[in-house]
Design a protein around this motif. Sequence first.
Motif, PDB file in Angstrom:
ATOM      1  N   VAL A 299       0.824  -1.214   0.000  1.00 26.70           N
ATOM      2  CA  VAL A 299       0.000   0.000   0.000  1.00 26.70           C
ATOM      3  C   VAL A 299       0.858   1.263   0.000  1.00 26.70           C
ATOM      4  O   VAL A 299       0.360   2.360  -0.256  1.00 26.70           O
ATOM      5  N   TRP A 300       2.145   1.103   0.314  1.00 26.38           N
ATOM      6  CA  TRP A 300       3.091   2.223   0.250  1.00 26.38           C
ATOM      7  C   TRP A 300       4.388   1.695  -0.330  1.00 26.38           C
ATOM      8  O   TRP A 300       4.962   0.719   0.157  1.00 26.38           O
ATOM      9  N   ASP A 301       4.839   2.319  -1.404  1.00 26.50           N
ATOM     10  CA  ASP A 301       6.112   2.010  -2.046  1.00 26.50           C
ATOM     11  C   ASP A 301       6.825   3.343  -2.168  1.00 26.50           C
ATOM     12  O   ASP A 301       6.386   4.222  -2.915  1.00 26.50           O
ATOM     13  N   GLU A 302       7.908   3.510  -1.433  1.00 24.63           N
ATOM     14  CA  GLU A 302       8.507   4.845  -1.363  1.00 24.63           C
ATOM     15  C   GLU A 302       8.892   5.382  -2.735  1.00 24.63           C
ATOM     16  O   GLU A 302       8.857   6.598  -2.963  1.00 24.63           O
ATOM     17  N   SER A 303       9.210   4.508  -3.655  1.00 25.35           N
ATOM     18  CA  SER A 303       9.582   4.980  -4.988  1.00 25.35           C
ATOM     19  C   SER A 303       8.373   5.448  -5.799  1.00 25.35           C
ATOM     20  O   SER A 303       8.520   6.214  -6.757  1.00 25.35           O
ATOM     21  N   LYS A 304       7.176   5.011  -5.404  1.00 24.71           N
ATOM     22  CA  LYS A 304       5.956   5.358  -6.135  1.00 24.71           C
ATOM     23  C   LYS A 304       4.970   6.172  -5.300  1.00 24.71           C
ATOM     24  O   LYS A 304       4.052   6.786  -5.840  1.00 24.71           O
ATOM     25  N   GLY A 305       5.133   6.141  -3.988  1.00 15.44           N
ATOM     26  CA  GLY A 305       4.187   6.813  -3.108  1.00 15.44           C
ATOM     27  C   GLY A 305       3.094   5.872  -2.639  1.00 15.44           C
ATOM     28  O   GLY A 305       3.274   4.649  -2.563  1.00 15.44           O
ATOM     29  N   VAL A 306       1.942   6.425  -2.311  1.00 16.52           N
ATOM     30  CA  VAL A 306       0.802   5.630  -1.858  1.00 16.52           C
ATOM     31  C   VAL A 306       0.248   4.850  -3.048  1.00 16.52           C
ATOM     32  O   VAL A 306      -0.177   5.439  -4.044  1.00 16.52           O
ATOM     33  N   VAL A 307       0.274   3.532  -2.962  1.00 16.34           N
ATOM     34  CA  VAL A 307      -0.237   2.686  -4.052  1.00 16.34           C
ATOM     35  C   VAL A 307      -1.448   1.869  -3.589  1.00 16.34           C
ATOM     36  O   VAL A 307      -2.023   1.126  -4.383  1.00 16.34           O
ATOM     37  N   GLY A 308      -1.816   2.023  -2.328  1.00 13.29           N
ATOM     38  CA  GLY A 308      -3.028   1.386  -1.840  1.00 13.29           C
ATOM     39  C   GLY A 308      -4.256   2.140  -2.280  1.00 13.29           C
ATOM     40  O   GLY A 308      -4.185   3.242  -2.838  1.00 13.29           O
ATOM     41  N   SER A 309      -5.417   1.564  -2.018  1.00 11.57           N
ATOM     42  CA  SER A 309      -6.680   2.162  -2.432  1.00 11.57           C
ATOM     43  C   SER A 309      -7.503   2.583  -1.226  1.00 11.57           C
ATOM     44  O   SER A 309      -7.589   1.842  -0.240  1.00 11.57           O
ATOM     45  N   MET A 310      -8.096   3.760  -1.306  1.00 12.93           N
ATOM     46  CA  MET A 310      -9.038   4.163  -0.277  1.00 12.93           C
ATOM     47  C   MET A 310     -10.196   3.168  -0.257  1.00 12.93           C
ATOM     48  O   MET A 310     -10.743   2.824  -1.307  1.00 12.93           O
ATOM     49  N   GLY A 311     -10.538   2.692   0.898  1.00  9.47           N
ATOM     50  CA  GLY A 311     -11.585   1.697   1.023  1.00  9.47           C
ATOM     51  C   GLY A 311     -11.054   0.290   1.189  1.00  9.47           C
ATOM     52  O   GLY A 311     -11.814  -0.623   1.523  1.00  9.47           O
ATOM     53  N   TYR A 312      -9.741   0.098   0.938  1.00  6.36           N
ATOM     54  CA  TYR A 312      -9.161  -1.232   1.159  1.00  6.36           C
ATOM     55  C   TYR A 312      -9.111  -1.548   2.651  1.00  6.36           C
ATOM     56  O   TYR A 312      -9.206  -2.695   3.060  1.00  6.36           O
ATOM     57  N   GLY A 313      -8.988  -0.521   3.479  1.00  8.05           N
ATOM     58  CA  GLY A 313      -8.973  -0.726   4.922  1.00  8.05           C
ATOM     59  C   GLY A 313     -10.269  -1.324   5.416  1.00  8.05           C
ATOM     60  O   GLY A 313     -11.361  -0.898   5.029  1.00  8.05           O
ATOM     61  N   GLN A 314     -10.172  -2.309   6.291  1.00 14.67           N
ATOM     62  CA  GLN A 314     -11.335  -3.010   6.829  1.00 14.67           C
ATOM     63  C   GLN A 314     -11.606  -2.594   8.274  1.00 14.67           C
ATOM     64  O   GLN A 314     -10.686  -2.328   9.040  1.00 14.67           O
ATOM     65  N   TYR A 315     -12.907  -2.577   8.613  1.00 15.95           N
ATOM     66  CA  TYR A 315     -13.276  -2.363  10.007  1.00 15.95           C
ATOM     67  C   TYR A 315     -12.929  -3.606  10.816  1.00 15.95           C
ATOM     68  O   TYR A 315     -13.186  -4.739  10.396  1.00 15.95           O
ATOM     69  N   LEU A 316     -12.336  -3.392  11.988  1.00 14.81           N
ATOM     70  CA  LEU A 316     -11.893  -4.486  12.847  1.00 14.81           C
ATOM     71  C   LEU A 316     -12.823  -4.619  14.047  1.00 14.81           C
ATOM     72  O   LEU A 316     -12.899  -3.721  14.892  1.00 14.81           O
ATOM     73  N   LYS A 317     -13.536  -5.719  14.091  1.00 15.26           N
ATOM     74  CA  LYS A 317     -14.332  -6.042  15.263  1.00 15.26           C
ATOM     75  C   LYS A 317     -13.393  -6.677  16.279  1.00 15.26           C
ATOM     76  O   LYS A 317     -12.886  -7.773  16.079  1.00 15.26           O
ATOM     77  N   ARG A 318     -13.157  -5.986  17.362  1.00 15.96           N
ATOM     78  CA  ARG A 318     -12.121  -6.398  18.301  1.00 15.96           C
ATOM     79  C   ARG A 318     -12.682  -7.254  19.427  1.00 15.96           C
ATOM     80  O   ARG A 318     -13.845  -7.146  19.805  1.00 15.96           O
ATOM     81  N   GLY A 319     -11.834  -8.093  19.962  1.00 20.22           N
ATOM     82  CA  GLY A 319     -12.187  -8.898  21.121  1.00 20.22           C
ATOM     83  C   GLY A 319     -11.812  -8.192  22.407  1.00 20.22           C
ATOM     84  O   GLY A 319     -11.469  -7.009  22.420  1.00 20.22           O
ATOM     85  N   LYS A 320     -11.861  -8.911  23.505  1.00 24.56           N
ATOM     86  CA  LYS A 320     -11.471  -8.346  24.787  1.00 24.56           C
ATOM     87  C   LYS A 320      -9.977  -8.069  24.792  1.00 24.56           C
ATOM     88  O   LYS A 320      -9.175  -8.840  24.274  1.00 24.56           O
ATOM     89  N   GLY A 321      -9.610  -6.962  25.420  1.00 24.67           N
ATOM     90  CA  GLY A 321      -8.202  -6.624  25.522  1.00 24.67           C
ATOM     91  C   GLY A 321      -7.501  -7.468  26.574  1.00 24.67           C
ATOM     92  O   GLY A 321      -8.125  -8.017  27.488  1.00 24.67           O
TER      93      GLY A 321
END
Length: 503
Positions: A458-480
Motif C-alpha cells: 500500500v506504500w512504495d517509497e519509490s511510487k508513493g501511496v499505491v493502496g486504495s481508499m476503502g481497502y482498509g477493513q473495520y476491525l471487530k475487536r475482542g477483549k483486551g
Amino acid sequence: MEFDLIVRNGIIVTASEILQPGLDIGITDGKIACIGVSLPASAKTHIIDAEGAYVTPGGVDSHVHLAQRNAPTGDGWETGSRSAIAGGTTTIIAFASQQKSDISLYPVLEDYDKKAKDQSYADYGFHFILTNPTREILRDELPVMASEHGITSVKLYMTYEAMKLNDREVLNILFACKNLGMTTMIHAESHDMISMIIEGLERNKNTEPYFHAVARPRIAEDEASYRAISLAELADAPMLIVHMSSEVAVSHVREAQTRLLPIHAETCPHYLFLLSEEIKGKPHDHFSGAKHVCSPPLRHSPADLESLWQSVANGTFTTFSSDHAPSKYDHPGGKQLGMVDGIPRFTKIPNGLPGVETRVPLLFSRTPACLPAEKAKLSLPRFVQLTASNPAKLYGLGGRKGSIAPGFDADLVIWHPGNTGAVTISQGLMHHDIDYTPFEGIEVGNWPRYTILRGQVVWDESKGVVGSMGYGQYLKRGKGEVLTGKTGHLPRGMIEDERKYWL
C-alpha cells in the motif's frame, strides 16, 4: 504450498527477538502462511527482495483522532489513513465521541461509522469517548457495543469543561468495563488546578500561546494520574493513562506496576522529541507557537525528555501512540481561532498535533537500526512492542495484528537496508491534510520502503501511496489483554473481603 507474495532476504524483528538474516515470509490470502528458507515461488508469486533490511510488523496506532467535530479543519478518514500507511502504520483505532447531550451511544456509532466507511486506506477500529455515562449506557449499551460491534475500549477525560467526568462517574465506568473485559483509557490532568491558573494568566494578560504550557504544569498531570490510579485500584480494574508527559506521573505508574496493579501507560512522539520552547514560536511571530499547542503540553526541560526515554526503554510504557489530533494552522477555523481581534488567546487555540505519519519512523530512528548501540534509546524488539504488538494485544487484536508469525495478517514494514533510508522530516513529504508538521527538520535514520497491509503493498517509497481508499477493513475487536500486573488486588489498608459489604 503456493504463495501470493514472498518477502525475501529480510531481517525479521518480533516483540521478543531479531531472527537470523535471510529468512523468507510466505503470504497467502492476506495472511502470513509460513516463515522459512528459500520458499518456493510460482509464476504467480510476487517477490519483494528486502535486500538485508529489517522487516517489522505494520504499526498499530491506538490513539488517533479523525473526523472529529471539535476539529473541523483536521484530517478525515481518507487523508488521515493515507498518512498512516505512508509512515508504516497499517491499523488505526480512532474515537467515536459522545457529546454531553447524547443519551445513547447508538447514534454516535452510526454517525461515526458513516464517516469512516469506505474511506480508509488502513484497517481500523473505534474507541468510544464517554462524556455522559448514564446508567442505561453502562448497563445496557456497552455490553452490546462490545459483543456485537467489537468496540472494547472507552476513553474518559478528567479535564476540559465539555468532556470531564467526576471521580464517581469514572468509578462507575471502571466497574462496568471491568465486568465486560473492556479497556479503560483516561486523560489525566487536574481540571481545577488548570482552571485556577488560567484565570490568573488571563487576569495578568498572559495569553500568548506559550502560556498554554504554563497553564497546565506537570503537577496537574501528577496529581490526576495518582488519583486515576487510586480509582482503578479501588475498582480492581485495568487502566491505561494516555499521552503521559511527566516524570512524576510516570513514576506513579511505575510504582503501581511494581505492586502488580494492571496500570498501563502511553506516551507520544512530541513528548520525546519536542520542548515547550517550540510554543514560543518564531522571534517575529510568537503566535506561530500555536502549531505546538497540545494537552498535556510540551514540557520545559531536556531532563523531562530523558526521563521519558528511560521509561520507554525499561518497560513502563505499554504503548507509543501518535495522538494525531490536528487542526490546520493557517485557517480561520483552525489554530487561528486563538487570535481574537488581533490578540492571542491560548485558551481558544484548538489542542492537538499531527503525527500519525511520523510516529513509527521517529521511534525506529532511535534504535540500533539507525544509531550505534551505545547511543540507541531502545532495542528493536522493544520498538515492535510499543508500536505494534502491545497495542494490538491491549485493544483486542492479539493473534491477528502486531506480530510477524504464521496466521497473523500480513501487515509488514520493510525498511531500507543499512544507512540508505535517512530522511529529514518536512511538510512537503507528508500525506496528511494539515499545513504543517511539528517535527519539521528532524532527521530520521530510515523511512518505510514498503508498507504491506494484508499482503498488499500500500506504500512504495519509490511510487508513493499505491493502496486504495476503502481497502482498509473495520476491525471487530475482542477483549483486551492485561499486559502488566493483574486484577485481584486489595487496595492498601483494606481488609480481606471488605468490598463485599458495599459492592
